[in-house]
Design a protein around this motif. Structure first.
Motif, PDB file in Angstrom:
ATOM      1  N   ALA A  20       0.929  -1.242   0.509  1.00  0.00           N
ATOM      2  CA  ALA A  20      -0.357   0.150   0.001  1.00  0.00           C
ATOM      3  C   ALA A  20       1.470   1.385  -0.164  1.00  0.00           C
ATOM      4  O   ALA A  20       1.865   1.502   0.704  1.00  0.00           O
ATOM      5  CB  ALA A  20      -0.985   0.093   1.220  1.00  0.00           C
ATOM      6  N   VAL A  21       0.185   2.043  -0.441  1.00  0.00           N
ATOM      7  CA  VAL A  21       0.928   3.678  -1.153  1.00  0.00           C
ATOM      8  C   VAL A  21       0.026   4.481  -1.217  1.00  0.00           C
ATOM      9  O   VAL A  21      -1.001   4.125  -1.229  1.00  0.00           O
ATOM     10  CB  VAL A  21       2.341   3.912  -2.090  1.00  0.00           C
ATOM     11  N   SER A  22       0.233   5.597  -1.139  1.00  0.00           N
ATOM     12  CA  SER A  22      -0.259   7.124  -1.096  1.00  0.00           C
ATOM     13  C   SER A  22       0.287   7.735  -1.839  1.00  0.00           C
ATOM     14  O   SER A  22       1.650   8.228  -1.528  1.00  0.00           O
ATOM     15  CB  SER A  22      -0.719   7.863   0.200  1.00  0.00           C
ATOM     16  N   PHE A  23      -0.229   8.015  -3.353  1.00  0.00           N
ATOM     17  CA  PHE A  23       0.653   9.424  -4.090  1.00  0.00           C
ATOM     18  C   PHE A  23      -0.631  10.517  -4.593  1.00  0.00           C
ATOM     19  O   PHE A  23      -2.120  10.541  -3.822  1.00  0.00           O
ATOM     20  CB  PHE A  23       1.212   8.753  -5.134  1.00  0.00           C
ATOM     21  N   VAL A  24      -0.432  11.198  -4.344  1.00  0.00           N
ATOM     22  CA  VAL A  24      -0.806  12.544  -5.838  1.00  0.00           C
ATOM     23  C   VAL A  24      -1.399  11.951  -6.985  1.00  0.00           C
ATOM     24  O   VAL A  24      -0.954  11.055  -7.450  1.00  0.00           O
ATOM     25  CB  VAL A  24      -0.194  13.349  -5.765  1.00  0.00           C
ATOM     26  N   PRO A  25      -2.466  12.207  -7.772  1.00  0.00           N
ATOM     27  CA  PRO A  25      -3.113  11.927  -8.240  1.00  0.00           C
ATOM     28  C   PRO A  25      -2.490  11.929  -9.657  1.00  0.00           C
ATOM     29  O   PRO A  25      -2.029  12.616  -9.950  1.00  0.00           O
ATOM     30  CB  PRO A  25      -4.420  12.035  -8.976  1.00  0.00           C
ATOM     31  N   LEU A  26      -2.496  11.134 -10.864  1.00  0.00           N
ATOM     32  CA  LEU A  26      -2.308  11.612 -12.165  1.00  0.00           C
ATOM     33  C   LEU A  26      -3.327  12.056 -13.137  1.00  0.00           C
ATOM     34  O   LEU A  26      -3.947  11.571 -13.166  1.00  0.00           O
ATOM     35  CB  LEU A  26      -1.553   9.850 -12.912  1.00  0.00           C
TER      36      LEU A  26
END
Length: 231
Positions: free
Chosen positions: A220-226
């Motif tokens: 699991a990770v957390s990134f800004v949207p593409l």
């Protein structure tokens, strides 16, 4: 390692940006499960405080994401290390190294610099012009002639330079855009976060040489949207 190491002047710092602070970060990454000594050493020697606002320098070597403006962040060092390690280990299994790598989402330029210390050619695309301008300045200051950058819609990749041995995405979409997958070599490797803002997974796709991909979930990770378009 790459023939273009970071200059010694870039390693200088004091207090919370000193080499001691970087050593603590590197050791914490090992404790958190990062195994590749090449990746740990590059992060140990990369001046992360150069990639954030001076007001945040005291937090530069914490293992946390930090804001860089325009609704974007510099990724958590563990995530940068894990994505880089996941990319490299696929080639280690084949007894080689990716020579030509594409990054989608330059952001601050930190992930690009880590990769550029490990691979011969790094291409990076950023949709936000101001972020790319700042990243390019950092690339020049650090003396990295093996980095090429482009202001464009990251969802388009960099078709004129394809194919790439490996591609890394630093923003999350519901799926990996087909146009980006099409720019991989038949046995290439792609590492990317996928999913909704509330539930994202880091995946690795490996081409089987026959036009299909083997997918692995890496956690699991957390990134800004593409996002598409340019700004």
């Amino acid at each position: 390692m790459n023939p273009y190491p970071l200059p010694a002047a870039a390693f200088k710092g004091e207090g919370m940006t000193s080499q001691r602070a970087r050593d603590r970060l590197a050791n914490s990454l090992k404790d958190a499960g990062i195994r590749d000594p090449r990746v740990i050493e590059v992060i140990r020697n990369t001046p992360r405080h150069h990639f954030i606002d001076q007001a945040l320098h005291a937090r530069a070597y914490e293992n946390t994401a930090l804001p860089i403006g325009h609704g974007q962040t510099i990724s958590q060092p563990w995530v940068v290390a894990r994505m880089t390690e996941a990319l490299l280990e696929s080639f280690d299994a084949k007894g080689g190294m990716p020579r030509k790598v594409l990054e989608i989402g330059t952001g601050s330029g930190y992930q690009a610099v880590v990769l550029a210390a490990l691979v011969p050619q790094l291409f990076t695309v950023e949709r936000i012009e101001e972020l790319l301008r700042q990243a390019r300045r950092r690339f020049r200051q650090l003396g990295l002639p093996n980095v090429r950058s482009k202001h464009d819609d990251g969802k388009l990749g960099w078709a004129d330079e394809a194919p790439f041995d490996a591609i890394i995405l630093t923003a999350a979409g519901d799926t990996v855009p087909t146009r980006i997958l099409d720019q991989l070599t038949p046995t290439g490797v792609l590492v990317a976060p996928v999913g909704s803002p509330s539930s994202q997974t880091l995946i690795r796709l490996r081409g089987d040489g026959q036009g299909d991909f083997i997918q692995e979930e890496l956690g699991a990770v957390s990134f800004v949207p593409l996002l598409g378009g340019i700004g």
